[in-house]
Design a protein around this motif. Structure first.
Motif, PDB file in Angstrom:
ATOM      1  N   GLU A  21      52.307  40.621  50.220  1.00 51.59           N
ATOM      2  CA  GLU A  21      50.943  41.064  49.918  1.00 51.59           C
ATOM      3  C   GLU A  21      50.384  41.935  51.033  1.00 51.59           C
ATOM      4  O   GLU A  21      49.702  42.925  50.783  1.00 51.59           O
ATOM      5  N   PHE A  27      46.491  43.469  45.528  1.00 44.92           N
ATOM      6  CA  PHE A  27      46.297  42.027  45.402  1.00 44.92           C
ATOM      7  C   PHE A  27      47.097  41.428  44.258  1.00 44.92           C
ATOM      8  O   PHE A  27      46.631  40.534  43.573  1.00 44.92           O
ATOM      9  N   THR A  67      41.109  36.882  41.193  1.00 49.48           N
ATOM     10  CA  THR A  67      41.210  38.019  42.110  1.00 49.48           C
ATOM     11  C   THR A  67      41.231  39.374  41.418  1.00 49.48           C
ATOM     12  O   THR A  67      41.079  40.397  42.074  1.00 49.48           O
ATOM     13  N   ALA A  71      40.258  42.978  43.065  1.00 51.55           N
ATOM     14  CA  ALA A  71      41.308  43.994  43.181  1.00 51.55           C
ATOM     15  C   ALA A  71      40.894  45.289  42.493  1.00 51.55           C
ATOM     16  O   ALA A  71      41.128  46.381  43.016  1.00 51.55           O
ATOM     17  N   THR A  75      40.497  48.801  44.536  1.00 52.07           N
ATOM     18  CA  THR A  75      41.444  49.873  44.235  1.00 52.07           C
ATOM     19  C   THR A  75      40.937  50.840  43.179  1.00 52.07           C
ATOM     20  O   THR A  75      41.664  51.736  42.776  1.00 52.07           O
TER      21      THR A  75
END
Length: 154
Positions: A21, A27, A67, A71, A75
């Motif tokens: 990671e 993620f 998550t 993420a 991103t």
């Protein structure tokens, strides 16, 4: 069946996933690393292997769902986000000092002092506005910033 080998398997898997990671973006491996950590905790208490796997899968899926929004937010901008010194490309600044013996000038760009030089055969002078074109090592390559002359409407 002893749970001791599974203890080491979960440690190695969790460590590999955490390291993976750190080396990637997005993620994606983090939820599985969290799941492996949860399974490791169950292995410490000698829970049967089938339940360890169930804990790994359930916790990984919950962590994956939890998550994803984070993420996506991080991103979402993709490769368009400039970081480090690349963020200075396209910014304007101001020359602070005369030319140094090594051919560079000192300038303030984004509240920081940088060594700058030009590709052009022009001399810069203190107070002159500059525009950052690119970065070479610890030096910014600049051009003279175009001056905007306000126009008066007739």
């Amino acid at each position: 069946m002893s749970s001791l080998p599974w203890f080491w398997i979960w440690i190695v898997l969790a460590a590999a996933l955490y390291i993976g990671e750190m080396l990637t973006v997005g993620f994606f491996l983090l939820p599985f690393a969290i799941g492996a950590t949860a399974a490791l905790i169950t292995a410490i208490f000698n829970v049967p292997v089938g339940i360890q796997w169930a804990v790994f899968i359930v916790v990984s899926l919950i962590a994956l769902v939890a998550t994803r929004p984070l993420a996506r937010r991080i991103t979402a901008r993709g490769g368009n986000v400039k970081s480090g010194v690349d963020r200075l490309i396209g910014m304007d600044g101001e020359v602070l000092d005369q030319k140094a013996p090594d051919g560079t000038y000192r300038a303030r760009v984004a509240r920081e002092i940088w060594n700058v030089s030009t590709d052009e055969e022009c001399e810069l002078s203190p107070g002159m506005k500059i525009h950052v074109v690119r970065v070479e090592g610890t030096r910014l390559i600049v051009t003279v910033a175009p001056t905007v002359v306000p126009t008066v409407a007739p």
